[in-house]
Design a protein around this motif. Structure first.
Motif, PDB file in Angstrom:
ATOM      1  N   UNK A 163      14.036  44.006  18.906  1.00 38.22           N
ATOM      2  CA  UNK A 163      12.231  44.207  18.788  1.00 38.22           C
ATOM      3  C   UNK A 163      11.658  42.574  18.932  1.00 38.22           C
ATOM      4  N   UNK A 164      13.095  41.366  18.837  1.00 43.39           N
ATOM      5  CA  UNK A 164      12.353  39.881  19.452  1.00 43.39           C
ATOM      6  C   UNK A 164      11.683  40.149  21.622  1.00 43.39           C
ATOM      7  N   UNK A 165      13.077  41.045  21.797  1.00 41.96           N
ATOM      8  CA  UNK A 165      13.109  40.888  23.259  1.00 41.96           C
ATOM      9  C   UNK A 165      13.464  39.430  23.429  1.00 41.96           C
ATOM     10  N   UNK A 166      15.156  39.048  22.664  1.00 42.00           N
ATOM     11  CA  UNK A 166      15.308  37.587  23.030  1.00 42.00           C
ATOM     12  C   UNK A 166      16.814  38.253  23.866  1.00 42.00           C
ATOM     13  N   UNK A 167      17.268  37.115  24.397  1.00 44.42           N
ATOM     14  CA  UNK A 167      18.467  37.050  24.511  1.00 44.42           C
ATOM     15  C   UNK A 167      20.276  37.612  23.682  1.00 44.42           C
ATOM     16  N   UNK A 168      21.312  37.938  24.327  1.00 44.00           N
ATOM     17  CA  UNK A 168      22.444  37.298  22.586  1.00 44.00           C
ATOM     18  C   UNK A 168      22.367  36.135  22.384  1.00 44.00           C
ATOM     19  N   UNK A 169      22.572  35.804  23.439  1.00 41.91           N
ATOM     20  CA  UNK A 169      23.250  33.964  22.903  1.00 41.91           C
ATOM     21  C   UNK A 169      22.138  33.244  21.674  1.00 41.91           C
ATOM     22  N   UNK A 170      20.680  33.956  22.087  1.00 39.91           N
ATOM     23  CA  UNK A 170      19.341  33.335  21.708  1.00 39.91           C
ATOM     24  C   UNK A 170      19.091  33.140  20.493  1.00 39.91           C
ATOM     25  N   UNK A 171      19.123  35.129  20.010  1.00 34.17           N
ATOM     26  CA  UNK A 171      19.988  35.627  18.792  1.00 34.17           C
ATOM     27  C   UNK A 171      20.785  35.256  17.886  1.00 34.17           C
ATOM     28  N   UNK A 172      22.105  34.833  18.652  1.00 32.38           N
ATOM     29  CA  UNK A 172      22.881  34.560  17.677  1.00 32.38           C
ATOM     30  C   UNK A 172      22.112  32.955  17.371  1.00 32.38           C
ATOM     31  N   UNK A 173      21.663  32.192  17.586  1.00 32.60           N
ATOM     32  CA  UNK A 173      21.722  30.701  17.342  1.00 32.60           C
ATOM     33  C   UNK A 173      20.830  30.841  16.505  1.00 32.60           C
ATOM     34  N   UNK A 174      19.430  31.745  16.581  1.00 33.09           N
ATOM     35  CA  UNK A 174      18.185  31.689  15.356  1.00 33.09           C
ATOM     36  C   UNK A 174      19.166  32.399  14.250  1.00 33.09           C
TER      37      UNK A 174
END
Length: 180
Positions: A163-174
């Protein structure tokens, strides 16, 4: 004890428990429901159900875990009973402020993505990333296996990434930053 005696029966620490846990439980309920008024109703309902069994629950090692489980199961049952007409297109407690900070935008997208997930999948992600529970604790709270928790978390994260079009690391940080 008669009603006219003017004395209240002892609550065995229930009032103190509610005072101490109201904020964290309401935050969890908001993440589960996506709506502030439903969240408050959910916490009140869960606490009402817990109060009926308070003597037994307070003797447990983790009464907060018990209340969380009641909240999750109640939220799932409410979700099943809700008609499609009750789901707001934009929650009333969501304010468009035009805030320029990227973290606020990411958090907003994350919460919107959470609202779109099925209830159990949402519960797994909320308990894992917002409540910081282990997979074992989540499995106990939801009454399922650790493998189910892992697969629900994996699928939920993948849906949020898609949905967000983000990488794995980016999502867990968010997700971890959104706890605040």
């Amino acid at each position: 004890m008669s009603i006219d005696s003017g004395r209240r029966p002892p609550d065995d620490g229930f009032r103190e428990f509610v005072r101490a846990q109201w904020g964290p439980l309401t935050r969890t309920a908001y993440l589960l429901t996506g709506d502030r008024s439903y969240a408050e109703d959910l916490v009140q309902t869960a606490l009402e159900k817990t109060h009926r069994r308070w003597r037994r629950v307070s003797a447990m090692d983790a009464p907060v875990a018990y209340v969380r489980r009641v909240m999750v199961t109640t939220a799932i049952s409410w979700r099943r009973r809700r008609s499609l007409g009750e789901i707001p297109a934009q929650p009333a407690d969501r304010v468009q402020t035009g805030d320029p900070y990227q973290q606020v935008v990411e958090r907003d997208h994350l919460l919107a993505g959470l609202r779109e997930l099925p209830p159990r999948m949402r519960a797994v992600l909320v308990l894992r990333y917002f409540e910081d529970l282990s997979e074992t604790d989540i499995a106990a709270a939801l009454g399922c296996s650790t493998g189910t928790v892992k697969s629900q978390a994996s699928r939920g994260l993948q849906r949020l990434r898609d949905r967000a079009g983000t990488a794995d690391a980016d999502l867990t940080v968010v997700l971890k930053e959104s706890r605040a």
